[in-house]
Design a protein around this motif. Sequence first.
Motif, PDB file in Angstrom:
ATOM      1  N   THR A  57      58.660  69.749  91.116  1.00  0.00           N
ATOM      2  CA  THR A  57      59.501  70.755  90.679  1.00  0.00           C
ATOM      3  C   THR A  57      60.273  70.132  89.527  1.00  0.00           C
ATOM      4  OG1 THR A  57      60.099  71.689  92.454  1.00  0.00           O
ATOM      5  CG2 THR A  57      61.705  71.937  90.993  1.00  0.00           C
ATOM      6  N   ILE A  58      60.151  70.774  88.089  1.00  0.00           N
ATOM      7  CA  ILE A  58      60.542  70.259  87.013  1.00  0.00           C
ATOM      8  C   ILE A  58      61.751  70.976  86.305  1.00  0.00           C
ATOM      9  CG2 ILE A  58      59.722  69.516  84.628  1.00  0.00           C
ATOM     10  CD1 ILE A  58      56.873  69.687  85.943  1.00  0.00           C
ATOM     11  N   ALA A 111      63.352  76.353  87.002  1.00  0.00           N
ATOM     12  CA  ALA A 111      62.384  75.320  87.202  1.00  0.00           C
ATOM     13  C   ALA A 111      61.060  75.828  87.273  1.00  0.00           C
ATOM     14  CB  ALA A 111      62.760  74.524  88.595  1.00  0.00           C
ATOM     15  N   LEU A 141      64.410  66.741  89.479  1.00  0.00           N
ATOM     16  CA  LEU A 141      63.066  66.689  89.705  1.00  0.00           C
ATOM     17  C   LEU A 141      62.737  66.320  91.306  1.00  0.00           C
ATOM     18  CD1 LEU A 141      62.510  64.128  86.889  1.00  0.00           C
ATOM     19  CD2 LEU A 141      61.111  66.224  87.150  1.00  0.00           C
ATOM     20  N   TYR A 162      57.462  64.826  80.116  1.00  0.00           N
ATOM     21  CA  TYR A 162      58.630  65.265  80.531  1.00  0.00           C
ATOM     22  C   TYR A 162      59.726  65.400  79.223  1.00  0.00           C
ATOM     23  CZ  TYR A 162      63.213  65.894  83.148  1.00  0.00           C
ATOM     24  OH  TYR A 162      64.288  66.427  83.536  1.00  0.00           O
ATOM     25  N   SER A 199      56.924  74.621  88.609  1.00  0.00           N
ATOM     26  CA  SER A 199      56.289  73.650  89.613  1.00  0.00           C
ATOM     27  C   SER A 199      54.826  73.193  88.749  1.00  0.00           C
ATOM     28  CB  SER A 199      56.273  73.931  91.049  1.00  0.00           C
ATOM     29  OG  SER A 199      57.352  73.651  91.731  1.00  0.00           O
ATOM     30  N   ILE A 237      53.634  64.163  84.590  1.00  0.00           N
ATOM     31  CA  ILE A 237      55.051  64.587  84.416  1.00  0.00           C
ATOM     32  C   ILE A 237      55.768  63.399  83.369  1.00  0.00           C
ATOM     33  CG2 ILE A 237      57.205  64.655  85.403  1.00  0.00           C
ATOM     34  CD1 ILE A 237      55.130  67.030  85.895  1.00  0.00           C
ATOM     35  N   GLN A 295      61.502  68.742  77.678  1.00  0.00           N
ATOM     36  CA  GLN A 295      63.005  68.972  77.389  1.00  0.00           C
ATOM     37  C   GLN A 295      63.525  69.190  75.992  1.00  0.00           C
ATOM     38  OE1 GLN A 295      64.708  69.332  80.292  1.00  0.00           O
ATOM     39  NE2 GLN A 295      62.833  68.718  81.247  1.00  0.00           N
ATOM     40  N   PRO A 322      62.423  60.839  85.260  1.00  0.00           N
ATOM     41  CA  PRO A 322      61.049  61.055  85.517  1.00  0.00           C
ATOM     42  C   PRO A 322      60.281  59.437  85.775  1.00  0.00           C
ATOM     43  CG  PRO A 322      61.445  61.423  83.259  1.00  0.00           C
ATOM     44  CD  PRO A 322      62.590  61.618  83.926  1.00  0.00           C
TER      45      PRO A 322
END
Length: 608
Positions: A433-434, A445, A193, A466, A447, A462, A470, A224
Amino acid sequence: MSNPLKLIKDNASNPKLWVVIGIGVAGIVVLAETRRRRRNAKMVEREDFGAFIERFELLPFPQPPPPAAKQKLSGLTFAIKDIFDVKGYVTGFGNPDWKKTHEAARKTAVVVTSLLKNGATCVGKTIMDELAFGITGENKHYGTPINPEMPSYIPGGSSSGSAVAVAAGIVDFAIGTDTTGCVRIPASFCGILGFRSSHGAISTIGVLPNSQSLDTIGWFARDPSVLHRVGHVLLPLNLVEPRRVRRLIFADDLFQLSKVPLQKTVHVISKTIENLSGYLPLKHMNLGQYISSKVPSLKVFCEQSANHQNGASILKVPSSVMFLLQRHEFRTNHAEWVTSVKPKLGPGVSDHVLAAINGKHESHDNIKTSYKVKTEMRGAFQSLLKDDGILIIPTVADAPLKLNTKKVLSAEFHDKAFVLSSIASVSGCCQVTIPLGKHNDCPVAVSFISFCGADKYLLDTILDMYSSLQEQVNVVSNSSPLPDTNGNMEASELLKEKGNAAFKGKHWNRAVNYYSEAIKLNETNATYHCNRAAAYLELGCFQQAEEDCSKAILLDKKNVKAYLRRGTARESLFCYKEAAQDFKHALVLEPLNKVASRAEKRLRKLMS
């Protein structure tokens, strides 16, 4: 008996012999110890992944005694980019000549002090691209930090060491600066991240400037909740009520630049919000067209460009503005030092610095217009995102380059990277950025961007999304393509004519639907694919247009329109070499084709 043993026996009573033997043994011991230390040093370097330029420890400020609650960052460790001042240490700016010609800092940067006050422990300074120029993370003086996700590839920069220290698990979080993508790009390449704060949201007192109107504070984390906690320490108090509903908007034209399948990005996010409350249905847009309509000062730069007909070339203009501002402000800040010291710089950095110091292609009017573009961009994104919107784009378009590659960044890699990073840099928006797993062993990634000042809102989003993101990354699988069916020829021709009518009426989506139905009935007709490609080009769907043209060419190798349209799509995707080949092929088939001739000349000039 061997000669050495016989020599010792014959001279056993001679003290000089034993002195010589002693010296020899001592030399062997010293050599062995030297080798051991070198091995240990290399081992330490591997353990640190080459992330640090200097190791030290700054302990947190005294914590309040119980029953007071622990500080927000208590027990966490962090590292700082070699651009932040620490009292008693020289801030090196990633360059030995800078370090030699500057004194130790008298005060510690405001950001670092805030982190220490809130319970975190600083463990050292990290390597960066020299003078904060560049996106590769390579440093010829101090070495390149090792990307833990892809050791043979660059980590990204300029905050490379900070990203690597986090990705390798050496620290809980690290801080850097972001000017032209310096936090976002290494976060993407290292699979972690990365947060770029809104311009001006966090104090830069005690931070060496590269370009003040673009520089922002950023930070990295693997977790996160840590990213969130750091943000709530550094960002000012938010007096606005928390938003209850979120609007997510996909910039479809920017996802056309990415080589990652949409199923691993757009699909993952779509599926995620289906299972969450508080999110409105996803929206899609062509960002290039929006910026063109909302930022009138861009037209000045477009008029200077040889090709400005499509959305992709419009999107290149903010990156041109970004570099113009960066060079202008870097020259104002550091020209005197560069000209007097004449520092040794790496090849890529040297080009950037020379361009800045010489001020090529700059004029007072251009600089003035650049600042105007910046103001208009901020207003355009404020209008688009309001207080509940989040724009979703790819963080980077390409996989990282291999280490020690001798070639410089290609024009395509460069253009696509900075088209994406310039959006937040020029508008001043905050961006996160994830990481979303991997594609072909390379970290993927996306954004999320929110308007300038909405940093805490973005961090809250986020934290909310998050774990669900995932989960979707883990379950996503490639969907099999829908089977095409063959139908009768009359029906497919009728659908094609309907598509043509919709195209003439500028109903591009409707045209795509009609052509798609025609293709289902007759997939071997090159014209259907070529016509759909034309509609896709109008929509800014360049990858789909390229695929349709390739199918059309496969079915009809003399289809000039397919070569022209594929060339246009590839140019819009910054694949200049392949685009030039398409236009050349069109000229072979039609030597007097003016469109192909102009395009081929334009691309040849661009590549040279």
